[in-house]
Design an enzyme around this catalytic site. Structure first.
Site, PDB file in Angstrom:
ATOM      1  N   CYS A  88       0.859  -1.186   0.000  1.00  0.00           N
ATOM      2  CA  CYS A  88       0.000   0.000   0.000  1.00  0.00           C
ATOM      3  C   CYS A  88       0.889   1.228   0.000  1.00  0.00           C
ATOM      4  O   CYS A  88       1.882   1.271   0.733  1.00  0.00           O
ATOM      5  CB  CYS A  88      -0.892  -0.003   1.234  1.00  0.00           C
ATOM      6  SG  CYS A  88      -1.962   1.443   1.332  1.00  0.00           S
ATOM      7  N   HIS A 104      -9.256  -3.524  -1.921  1.00  0.00           N
ATOM      8  CA  HIS A 104      -8.241  -2.753  -1.183  1.00  0.00           C
ATOM      9  C   HIS A 104      -8.588  -1.255  -1.205  1.00  0.00           C
ATOM     10  O   HIS A 104      -8.561  -0.588  -0.162  1.00  0.00           O
ATOM     11  CB  HIS A 104      -6.869  -3.016  -1.812  1.00  0.00           C
ATOM     12  CG  HIS A 104      -5.732  -2.268  -1.195  1.00  0.00           C
ATOM     13  ND1 HIS A 104      -4.660  -2.901  -0.600  1.00  0.00           N
ATOM     14  CD2 HIS A 104      -5.478  -0.928  -1.098  1.00  0.00           C
ATOM     15  CE1 HIS A 104      -3.818  -1.977  -0.147  1.00  0.00           C
ATOM     16  NE2 HIS A 104      -4.276  -0.777  -0.437  1.00  0.00           N
ATOM     17  N   GLU A 105      -8.950  -0.738  -2.392  1.00  0.00           N
ATOM     18  CA  GLU A 105      -9.236   0.700  -2.502  1.00  0.00           C
ATOM     19  C   GLU A 105     -10.528   1.062  -1.772  1.00  0.00           C
ATOM     20  O   GLU A 105     -10.611   2.104  -1.125  1.00  0.00           O
ATOM     21  CB  GLU A 105      -9.298   1.140  -3.966  1.00  0.00           C
ATOM     22  CG  GLU A 105      -8.023   0.899  -4.773  1.00  0.00           C
ATOM     23  CD  GLU A 105      -6.753   1.362  -4.086  1.00  0.00           C
ATOM     24  OE1 GLU A 105      -6.789   2.391  -3.377  1.00  0.00           O
ATOM     25  OE2 GLU A 105      -5.717   0.689  -4.224  1.00  0.00           O
ATOM     26  N   HIS A 119     -10.061   1.581   1.778  1.00  0.00           N
ATOM     27  CA  HIS A 119      -9.533   2.911   2.125  1.00  0.00           C
ATOM     28  C   HIS A 119     -10.663   3.917   2.384  1.00  0.00           C
ATOM     29  O   HIS A 119     -10.503   4.844   3.167  1.00  0.00           O
ATOM     30  CB  HIS A 119      -8.641   3.454   1.004  1.00  0.00           C
ATOM     31  CG  HIS A 119      -7.220   2.968   1.058  1.00  0.00           C
ATOM     32  ND1 HIS A 119      -6.404   3.167   2.157  1.00  0.00           N
ATOM     33  CD2 HIS A 119      -6.466   2.311   0.146  1.00  0.00           C
ATOM     34  CE1 HIS A 119      -5.202   2.646   1.905  1.00  0.00           C
ATOM     35  NE2 HIS A 119      -5.215   2.112   0.704  1.00  0.00           N
TER      36      HIS A 119
HETATM   37 NI    NI Z   1      -3.583   1.160  -0.202  1.00  0.00          NI
END
Ligand code: NI
Length: 183
Positions: free
Chosen positions: A102, A144-145, A148
């Site tokens: 990341c 993953h995004e 966030h």
């Molecule tokens: Ni990331």
């Protein structure tokens, strides 16, 4: 164009739930300028995804671009994609374990379980609502995004922190073993 300053873990914005992108912001030049700079930043650092909280904007917005590289020779590429207000509508029960890094956790890699297939709805850069089915690495990057946008970092998803390692160790121990060693 200048790179955007990337926030690193410890910064509270990475732990907050991001605000929805207001509909009136979609399709504007301001949003286009922001996503252009996000893509520019992403390419300069060689990443596959960048979410707005990572550059200090509390917005449910991310840019994703997947290219094949010597280290990822078999992934399905994805052209530059802007996702706004994404929602995961369906998740497979099947889970895959693979390495992640990341841009907000510099210099580390770890094994992260992710749903192998997902169905996601989002607004694209034209403000059009889109629904896509994704699998494998593409599904992993979207998850993953989207994490966030909810203040979640990949280390929170790891089942065993013993796989966490520095990039140097990752290159020596994992990539070399896979025959993917680069530099
Ligand atoms: Ni990331």
């Amino acid at each position: 164009m200048r790179r955007l300053l990337r926030r690193q873990f410890g910064d509270p914005i990475l732990r907050q739930k991001a605000n929805g992108v207001p509909p009136q912001l979609l399709k504007t030049r301001a949003l286009r300028r922001l996503t252009d700079r996000m893509f520019f930043t992403l390419r300069r650092v060689g990443g596959v995804g960048l979410a707005a909280p990572q550059i200090g904007k509390s917005l449910q917005l991310a840019v994703i671009e997947i290219k094949r590289t010597p280290v990822r020779p078999r992934v399905t590429p994805l052209p530059p994609t802007v996702i706004a207000n994404p929602r995961i509508l369906k998740r497979s029960n099947a889970v895959a374990l693979d390495w992640e890094g990341c841009l907000s956790l510099p210099n580390v890699r770890g094994l992260v379980p992710r749903h192998d297939r997902i169905m996601v709805q989002y607004f694209d850069y034209l403000g059009e609502r889109r629904t896509v089915r994704l699998k494998g690495f593409q599904a992993r990057v979207f998850q993953h995004e989207i994490d966030h946008h909810n203040g979640i970092l990949f280390v929170d998803r790891m089942l065993d922190m013993k796989s966490l390692m520095t990039v140097r160790e990752f290159r020596q121990r994992i990539l070399t073993k896979k025959g993917l060693m680069s530099r």
